[in-house]
Design a protein around this motif. Structure first.
Motif, PDB file in Angstrom:
ATOM      1  N   UNK A 156       0.836  -1.204   0.000  1.00  0.00           N
ATOM      2  CA  UNK A 156       0.000   0.000   0.000  1.00  0.00           C
ATOM      3  C   UNK A 156       0.873   1.257   0.000  1.00  0.00           C
ATOM      4  N   UNK A 157       1.707   1.387  -1.029  1.00  0.00           N
ATOM      5  CA  UNK A 157       2.659   2.490  -1.097  1.00  0.00           C
ATOM      6  C   UNK A 157       1.997   3.829  -1.392  1.00  0.00           C
ATOM      7  N   UNK A 158       0.955   3.824  -2.229  1.00  0.00           N
ATOM      8  CA  UNK A 158       0.266   5.051  -2.627  1.00  0.00           C
ATOM      9  C   UNK A 158      -1.235   4.774  -2.620  1.00  0.00           C
ATOM     10  N   UNK A 159      -1.995   5.709  -2.046  1.00  0.00           N
ATOM     11  CA  UNK A 159      -3.455   5.565  -2.023  1.00  0.00           C
ATOM     12  C   UNK A 159      -4.085   6.548  -3.001  1.00  0.00           C
ATOM     13  N   UNK A 206      -7.044  11.116   3.622  1.00  0.00           N
ATOM     14  CA  UNK A 206      -5.676  10.608   3.720  1.00  0.00           C
ATOM     15  C   UNK A 206      -5.197   9.922   2.442  1.00  0.00           C
ATOM     16  N   UNK A 207      -5.804  10.292   1.306  1.00  0.00           N
ATOM     17  CA  UNK A 207      -5.338   9.731   0.036  1.00  0.00           C
ATOM     18  C   UNK A 207      -4.162  10.547  -0.491  1.00  0.00           C
ATOM     19  N   UNK A 208      -3.264   9.865  -1.199  1.00  0.00           N
ATOM     20  CA  UNK A 208      -2.122  10.545  -1.809  1.00  0.00           C
ATOM     21  C   UNK A 208      -2.492  11.221  -3.120  1.00  0.00           C
ATOM     22  N   UNK A 209      -3.227  10.505  -3.957  1.00  0.00           N
ATOM     23  CA  UNK A 209      -3.601  11.045  -5.260  1.00  0.00           C
ATOM     24  C   UNK A 209      -5.115  11.090  -5.365  1.00  0.00           C
ATOM     25  N   UNK A 210      -5.638  12.266  -5.638  1.00  0.00           N
ATOM     26  CA  UNK A 210      -7.065  12.409  -5.901  1.00  0.00           C
ATOM     27  C   UNK A 210      -7.211  12.495  -7.412  1.00  0.00           C
ATOM     28  N   UNK A 238      -5.253   1.164  -3.586  1.00  0.00           N
ATOM     29  CA  UNK A 238      -3.837   1.256  -3.251  1.00  0.00           C
ATOM     30  C   UNK A 238      -3.015   0.662  -4.372  1.00  0.00           C
ATOM     31  N   UNK A 239      -1.853   1.279  -4.590  1.00  0.00           N
ATOM     32  CA  UNK A 239      -0.941   0.781  -5.621  1.00  0.00           C
ATOM     33  C   UNK A 239       0.471   0.679  -5.052  1.00  0.00           C
TER      34      UNK A 239
END
Length: 144
Positions: free
Chosen positions: A42-45, A68-72, A125-126
């Motif tokens: 789960x490196x990036x959300x 708390x997401x990284x990329x919208x 997650x990616x």
């Protein structure tokens, strides 16, 4: 094809993230400078702006990063992507979907405000396969 509408980081886990506008996706690590980076699945959300809009329709004043997401993103149906799907993010980065949704062990502030939170159901997650810069306005597209 979709668009990146926010690039968000936080210095600690369990916090809302701040839209910093741009960042660097690091292979097998995540979004540089974010508390959730590391050598795990789960490196990036990612969360769609359309999901945030659902919460706004419930009367909440919420914005990108509040879940708390990284990329919208906008314009891509994230939750329909199966695990293993590859995404091209920006001009260089490639990520692989590793998880759809998550279990919330501790209810977040959004849940207590609205009685619901979309991230556990609609966030994905990616892990970062190929690194590169990412910024607001970049394309995000499904490769396979």
């Amino acid at each position: 094809m979709g668009k990146i509408v926010a690039v968000c980081t936080s210095p600690q886990k369990g916090m809302r993230k701040k839209n910093v506008g741009e960042g660097l996706l690091v292979p097998e690590h995540g979004l540089e400078g974010d508390a959730h980076t590391g050598t795990w699945h789960r490196q990036v959300s990612l969360l769609a702006l359309e999901s945030i809009e659902k919460m706004r329709q419930q009367g909440l004043d919420v914005h990108p990063g509040d879940f708390a997401e990284n990329l919208t993103t906008r314009g891509i149906d994230l939750v329909s992507l199966p695990v293993g799907t590859r995404l091209k993010i920006g001009s260089q980065a490639v990520g692989e979907v590793t998880q759809i949704g998550k279990e919330c062990h501790h209810r977040c502030a959004i849940y207590y405000q609205a009685g619901d939170c979309v991230m556990p159901r609609e966030g994905i997650f990616i892990r970062v396969l190929e690194g590169g810069p990412v910024k607001v306005g970049d394309d995000i597209e499904v490769l396979a």
